[in-house]
Design a protein around this motif. Structure first.
Motif, PDB file in Angstrom:
ATOM      1  N   GLY A   8      -2.105  -7.692   5.658  1.00 40.18           N
ATOM      2  CA  GLY A   8      -1.471  -7.998   4.382  1.00 40.18           C
ATOM      3  C   GLY A   8      -1.270  -9.472   4.109  1.00 40.18           C
ATOM      4  N   VAL A   9      -1.837 -10.334   4.949  1.00 42.26           N
ATOM      5  CA  VAL A   9      -1.714 -11.782   4.722  1.00 42.26           C
ATOM      6  C   VAL A   9      -2.635 -12.172   3.570  1.00 42.26           C
ATOM      7  N   PRO A  10      -2.078 -12.710   2.474  1.00 44.60           N
ATOM      8  CA  PRO A  10      -2.901 -13.051   1.311  1.00 44.60           C
ATOM      9  C   PRO A  10      -3.877 -14.185   1.614  1.00 44.60           C
ATOM     10  N   LEU A  11      -5.132 -13.979   1.218  1.00 42.69           N
ATOM     11  CA  LEU A  11      -6.162 -14.996   1.379  1.00 42.69           C
ATOM     12  C   LEU A  11      -6.579 -15.569   0.036  1.00 42.69           C
ATOM     13  N   LEU A  12      -6.579 -14.729  -0.991  1.00 40.68           N
ATOM     14  CA  LEU A  12      -6.947 -15.162  -2.338  1.00 40.68           C
ATOM     15  C   LEU A  12      -6.253 -14.256  -3.335  1.00 40.68           C
ATOM     16  N   ARG A  13      -5.730 -14.853  -4.386  1.00 36.81           N
ATOM     17  CA  ARG A  13      -5.110 -14.061  -5.450  1.00 36.81           C
ATOM     18  C   ARG A  13      -5.409 -14.721  -6.788  1.00 36.81           C
ATOM     19  N   VAL A  14      -5.942 -13.927  -7.707  1.00 34.22           N
ATOM     20  CA  VAL A  14      -6.128 -14.365  -9.083  1.00 34.22           C
ATOM     21  C   VAL A  14      -5.397 -13.364  -9.957  1.00 34.22           C
ATOM     22  N   SER A  15      -4.741 -13.856 -11.005  1.00 30.87           N
ATOM     23  CA  SER A  15      -3.949 -12.943 -11.829  1.00 30.87           C
ATOM     24  C   SER A  15      -3.845 -13.430 -13.257  1.00 30.87           C
ATOM     25  N   GLN A  16      -3.550 -12.463 -14.131  1.00 26.17           N
ATOM     26  CA  GLN A  16      -3.191 -12.766 -15.503  1.00 26.17           C
ATOM     27  C   GLN A  16      -1.753 -13.269 -15.485  1.00 26.17           C
ATOM     28  N   GLU A  17      -1.205 -13.573 -16.620  1.00 27.76           N
ATOM     29  CA  GLU A  17       0.164 -14.058 -16.676  1.00 27.76           C
ATOM     30  C   GLU A  17       1.184 -12.978 -16.333  1.00 27.76           C
ATOM     31  N   LYS A  18       0.834 -11.722 -16.541  1.00 33.20           N
ATOM     32  CA  LYS A  18       1.764 -10.623 -16.290  1.00 33.20           C
ATOM     33  C   LYS A  18       2.140 -10.571 -14.806  1.00 33.20           C
ATOM     34  N   ASN A  19       3.418 -10.412 -14.510  1.00 35.73           N
ATOM     35  CA  ASN A  19       3.909 -10.427 -13.142  1.00 35.73           C
ATOM     36  C   ASN A  19       3.855  -9.020 -12.545  1.00 35.73           C
ATOM     37  N   ILE A  20       3.012  -8.823 -11.545  1.00 37.24           N
ATOM     38  CA  ILE A  20       2.808  -7.510 -10.930  1.00 37.24           C
ATOM     39  C   ILE A  20       3.073  -7.621  -9.427  1.00 37.24           C
ATOM     40  N   ASP A  21       4.233  -8.012  -9.041  1.00 36.97           N
ATOM     41  CA  ASP A  21       4.500  -8.251  -7.627  1.00 36.97           C
ATOM     42  C   ASP A  21       4.800  -7.000  -6.821  1.00 36.97           C
ATOM     43  N   PHE A  22       5.123  -5.865  -7.457  1.00 40.67           N
ATOM     44  CA  PHE A  22       5.476  -4.673  -6.692  1.00 40.67           C
ATOM     45  C   PHE A  22       4.330  -4.239  -5.787  1.00 40.67           C
ATOM     46  N   ALA A  23       3.113  -4.337  -6.285  1.00 38.46           N
ATOM     47  CA  ALA A  23       1.958  -3.859  -5.534  1.00 38.46           C
ATOM     48  C   ALA A  23       1.513  -4.845  -4.475  1.00 38.46           C
ATOM     49  N   LEU A  24       2.052  -6.027  -4.513  1.00 39.31           N
ATOM     50  CA  LEU A  24       1.579  -7.047  -3.599  1.00 39.31           C
ATOM     51  C   LEU A  24       2.651  -7.447  -2.604  1.00 39.31           C
ATOM     52  N   MET A  25       3.690  -6.626  -2.503  1.00 38.72           N
ATOM     53  CA  MET A  25       4.738  -6.887  -1.526  1.00 38.72           C
ATOM     54  C   MET A  25       4.134  -6.787  -0.129  1.00 38.72           C
ATOM     55  N   PRO A  26       4.704  -7.491   0.821  1.00 35.64           N
ATOM     56  CA  PRO A  26       4.130  -7.508   2.167  1.00 35.64           C
ATOM     57  C   PRO A  26       3.936  -6.129   2.796  1.00 35.64           C
ATOM     58  N   SER A  27       4.775  -5.155   2.477  1.00 36.45           N
ATOM     59  CA  SER A  27       4.636  -3.838   3.095  1.00 36.45           C
ATOM     60  C   SER A  27       3.591  -2.962   2.410  1.00 36.45           C
ATOM     61  N   PHE A  28       3.151  -3.324   1.222  1.00 42.30           N
ATOM     62  CA  PHE A  28       2.235  -2.483   0.453  1.00 42.30           C
ATOM     63  C   PHE A  28       0.837  -2.437   1.075  1.00 42.30           C
ATOM     64  N   ILE A  29       0.307  -3.576   1.496  1.00 42.81           N
ATOM     65  CA  ILE A  29      -1.054  -3.639   2.025  1.00 42.81           C
ATOM     66  C   ILE A  29      -1.172  -2.943   3.390  1.00 42.81           C
ATOM     67  N   PRO A  30      -0.278  -3.224   4.339  1.00 39.63           N
ATOM     68  CA  PRO A  30      -0.389  -2.496   5.616  1.00 39.63           C
ATOM     69  C   PRO A  30      -0.235  -0.981   5.461  1.00 39.63           C
ATOM     70  N   THR A  31       0.504  -0.539   4.457  1.00 42.18           N
ATOM     71  CA  THR A  31       0.638   0.897   4.202  1.00 42.18           C
ATOM     72  C   THR A  31      -0.712   1.472   3.798  1.00 42.18           C
ATOM     73  N   PHE A  32      -1.489   0.720   3.026  1.00 42.79           N
ATOM     74  CA  PHE A  32      -2.837   1.146   2.657  1.00 42.79           C
ATOM     75  C   PHE A  32      -3.699   1.314   3.906  1.00 42.79           C
ATOM     76  N   THR A  33      -3.605   0.361   4.818  1.00 36.63           N
ATOM     77  CA  THR A  33      -4.386   0.422   6.051  1.00 36.63           C
ATOM     78  C   THR A  33      -4.036   1.679   6.839  1.00 36.63           C
ATOM     79  N   THR A  34      -2.758   1.976   6.940  1.00 37.12           N
ATOM     80  CA  THR A  34      -2.311   3.179   7.648  1.00 37.12           C
ATOM     81  C   THR A  34      -2.818   4.436   6.937  1.00 37.12           C
ATOM     82  N   ALA A  35      -2.733   4.450   5.616  1.00 37.76           N
ATOM     83  CA  ALA A  35      -3.204   5.611   4.850  1.00 37.76           C
ATOM     84  C   ALA A  35      -4.706   5.827   5.051  1.00 37.76           C
ATOM     85  N   CYS A  36      -5.471   4.754   5.094  1.00 39.43           N
ATOM     86  CA  CYS A  36      -6.917   4.870   5.344  1.00 39.43           C
ATOM     87  C   CYS A  36      -7.181   5.456   6.722  1.00 39.43           C
ATOM     88  N   ASP A  37      -6.445   4.982   7.713  1.00 38.77           N
ATOM     89  CA  ASP A  37      -6.617   5.502   9.067  1.00 38.77           C
ATOM     90  C   ASP A  37      -6.301   6.994   9.121  1.00 38.77           C
TER      91      ASP A  37
END
Length: 124
Positions: free
Chosen positions: A29-58
């Motif tokens: 979940g360590v961010p390497l690159l992020r591009v975004s519109q002006e709209k603030n969408i931080d809920f999906a990019l919280m530190p716990s969100f990405i590792p949860t995806f990895t666990t779900a994939c496993d």
């Protein structure tokens, strides 16, 4: 990180109507690159969100259907498409009516640009 890579992903953001954020992270979940519109969408990019995806994939891989590549999550106001490109995770956040097919079509288009980032992650 090359300006060309950032410019490329900014261009993708503009091409898909309703797409707000493209983020590339490592498996943890360590961010390497992020591009975004002006709209603030931080809920999906919280530190716990990405590792949860990895666990779900496993866990999804244990269903006997092969390795999981993509998870699409639909919420009331947003959709999140996450792609497993180990050692990288791509996260796309868009409006609820954003064309999911367009986002999924980007999967093979970005592979060439991801190679440089993958190389940097594996060497680090």
């Amino acid at each position: 990180m090359s300006d060309d890579i950032k410019k490329y992903f900014n261009g993708l953001l503009q091409k898909v109507s309703g797409l707000y954020v493209i983020q590339i992270t490592d498996r943890d979940g360590v961010p390497l690159l992020r591009v975004s519109q002006e709209k603030n969408i931080d809920f999906a990019l919280m530190p716990s969100f990405i590792p949860t995806f990895t666990t779900a994939c496993d866990q999804a891989s244990k269903l006997g259907l092969g390795r999981n590549k993509t998870i699409i999550s639909m919420y009331s106001n947003y959709q999140v498409v996450q792609m497993n490109k180990l050692p990288l995770i791509l996260t796309f956040v868009g409006a609820e009516n954003c064309n999911t097919g367009h986002i999924l079509a980007l999967e093979h288009q970005v592979d060439g640009y991801l190679e440089d980032i993958k190389l940097a992650v594996t060497e680090a």
